[in-house]
Design a protein around this motif. Structure first.
Motif, PDB file in Angstrom:
ATOM      1  N   TYR A   3     -35.883   0.892  50.147  1.00  0.00           N
ATOM      2  CA  TYR A   3     -35.139   1.643  50.874  1.00  0.00           C
ATOM      3  C   TYR A   3     -35.862   2.942  51.347  1.00  0.00           C
ATOM      4  N   LEU A   4     -35.509   3.477  52.309  1.00  0.00           N
ATOM      5  CA  LEU A   4     -35.892   4.968  52.712  1.00  0.00           C
ATOM      6  C   LEU A   4     -34.785   5.677  53.425  1.00  0.00           C
ATOM      7  N   GLY A   5     -35.144   6.898  53.374  1.00  0.00           N
ATOM      8  CA  GLY A   5     -33.874   7.812  53.987  1.00  0.00           C
ATOM      9  C   GLY A   5     -32.885   8.031  53.027  1.00  0.00           C
ATOM     10  N   ARG A   6     -31.730   8.722  53.702  1.00  0.00           N
ATOM     11  CA  ARG A   6     -30.484   8.908  52.910  1.00  0.00           C
ATOM     12  C   ARG A   6     -29.549   8.019  53.136  1.00  0.00           C
ATOM     13  N   ALA A  13     -23.532   3.305  52.729  1.00  0.00           N
ATOM     14  CA  ALA A  13     -23.350   4.135  53.777  1.00  0.00           C
ATOM     15  C   ALA A  13     -24.702   4.845  54.361  1.00  0.00           C
ATOM     16  N   MET A  14     -25.320   4.403  55.394  1.00  0.00           N
ATOM     17  CA  MET A  14     -26.406   4.945  55.867  1.00  0.00           C
ATOM     18  C   MET A  14     -26.476   5.835  56.775  1.00  0.00           C
ATOM     19  N   GLU A  15     -27.420   6.971  56.567  1.00  0.00           N
ATOM     20  CA  GLU A  15     -27.540   7.966  57.625  1.00  0.00           C
ATOM     21  C   GLU A  15     -28.348   7.578  58.689  1.00  0.00           C
ATOM     22  N   ASP A  16     -28.534   7.849  59.768  1.00  0.00           N
ATOM     23  CA  ASP A  16     -29.394   7.700  60.822  1.00  0.00           C
ATOM     24  C   ASP A  16     -30.906   7.853  60.302  1.00  0.00           C
ATOM     25  N   GLU A  17     -31.894   7.079  60.663  1.00  0.00           N
ATOM     26  CA  GLU A  17     -33.200   6.785  60.029  1.00  0.00           C
ATOM     27  C   GLU A  17     -33.571   6.765  58.668  1.00  0.00           C
ATOM     28  N   SER A  18     -32.433   5.869  58.463  1.00  0.00           N
ATOM     29  CA  SER A  18     -32.543   5.175  56.897  1.00  0.00           C
ATOM     30  C   SER A  18     -32.678   3.746  56.917  1.00  0.00           C
ATOM     31  N   ALA A  19     -33.183   2.988  56.000  1.00  0.00           N
ATOM     32  CA  ALA A  19     -33.512   1.536  56.187  1.00  0.00           C
ATOM     33  C   ALA A  19     -33.440   0.955  54.733  1.00  0.00           C
ATOM     34  N   ILE A  20     -33.011  -0.172  54.607  1.00  0.00           N
ATOM     35  CA  ILE A  20     -33.238  -0.957  53.419  1.00  0.00           C
ATOM     36  C   ILE A  20     -34.228  -2.287  53.920  1.00  0.00           C
ATOM     37  N   PHE A  21     -35.260  -2.517  53.088  1.00  0.00           N
ATOM     38  CA  PHE A  21     -36.051  -3.236  53.364  1.00  0.00           C
ATOM     39  C   PHE A  21     -36.096  -4.647  52.206  1.00  0.00           C
ATOM     40  N   VAL A  22     -35.984  -5.876  52.690  1.00  0.00           N
ATOM     41  CA  VAL A  22     -35.889  -6.935  51.605  1.00  0.00           C
ATOM     42  C   VAL A  22     -37.158  -7.895  52.103  1.00  0.00           C
ATOM     43  N   LYS A  23     -37.904  -8.184  51.128  1.00  0.00           N
ATOM     44  CA  LYS A  23     -39.022  -8.987  51.288  1.00  0.00           C
ATOM     45  C   LYS A  23     -39.303 -10.003  50.087  1.00  0.00           C
ATOM     46  N   GLU A  24     -38.846 -11.045  50.148  1.00  0.00           N
ATOM     47  CA  GLU A  24     -39.029 -11.880  48.901  1.00  0.00           C
ATOM     48  C   GLU A  24     -38.245 -11.275  47.657  1.00  0.00           C
ATOM     49  N   LYS A  25     -38.852 -10.982  46.884  1.00  0.00           N
ATOM     50  CA  LYS A  25     -38.155 -10.512  45.448  1.00  0.00           C
ATOM     51  C   LYS A  25     -38.063  -8.870  45.584  1.00  0.00           C
ATOM     52  N   GLU A  26     -38.645  -8.090  46.526  1.00  0.00           N
ATOM     53  CA  GLU A  26     -38.918  -6.763  46.473  1.00  0.00           C
ATOM     54  C   GLU A  26     -37.749  -6.240  47.514  1.00  0.00           C
ATOM     55  N   VAL A  27     -36.895  -5.337  47.122  1.00  0.00           N
ATOM     56  CA  VAL A  27     -35.942  -4.433  47.959  1.00  0.00           C
ATOM     57  C   VAL A  27     -36.260  -3.083  47.691  1.00  0.00           C
TER      58      VAL A  27
END
Length: 152
Positions: free
Chosen positions: A110-113, A94-108
């Motif tokens: 996030y930022l925000g709430r 459940a993501m608040e506005d201005e949050s993100a999940i980043f997936v790059k290769e083996k690294e996951v």
């Protein structure tokens, strides 16, 4: 690539399927960014509770279920999402506005709430929760897989 917002979410996803660009997006080496409906449609499952309480299939770039525009103060919405997580046996990010999940290769990362809602339990996203819920294969290939943990 940029997947923008839009309502209903499923309409954007249907357009991706109708234009037969599903595999092109999934197999592309390009960065894919999504906002609102676009973010939800990047996930394996998207949830637009105003349309249906049943998640619909997304692109599957990550093995998660996304619900965007969640305010942690909205107890009614959190209760609905908790109920869906129990009924569907499905963890929900459940993501608040201005949050993100980043997936790059083996690294996951996030930022925000972001809240993780699993089996009716709600907990804030943290590095520990992220590491417990996400398993990336040795090849680094996505989507990852959920590891259910009682530590949430």
């Amino acid at each position: 690539m940029h997947l923008s917002d839009g309502r209903p979410w499923v309409r954007q996803f249907q357009l991706i399927r109708d234009k037969d660009i599903w595999d092109g997006i999934r197999k592309s080496a390009a960065a894919v960014l999504g906002v609102s409906a676009g973010a939800g449609n990047m996930a394996k499952r998207a949830l637009d509770i105003w349309e249906s309480h049943v998640p619909y299939e997304g692109l599957g770039l990550a093995d998660i279920t996304i619900k965007a525009h969640v305010a942690q103060e909205n107890r009614e919405l959190l209760q609905i999402l908790s109920q869906i997580s129990m009924e569907q046996n499905l963890p929900i990010c459940a993501m608040e506005d201005e949050s993100a999940i980043f997936v790059k290769e083996k690294e996951v990362t996030y930022l925000g709430r972001i809240l993780l809602i699993s089996n009716g339990n709600v907990c804030p996203m943290s590095r520990k929760v992220l590491e417990q819920m996400w398993v990336v294969g040795d090849s680094g290939e996505m989507p990852g897989a959920w590891e259910h943990s009682s530590d949430w």
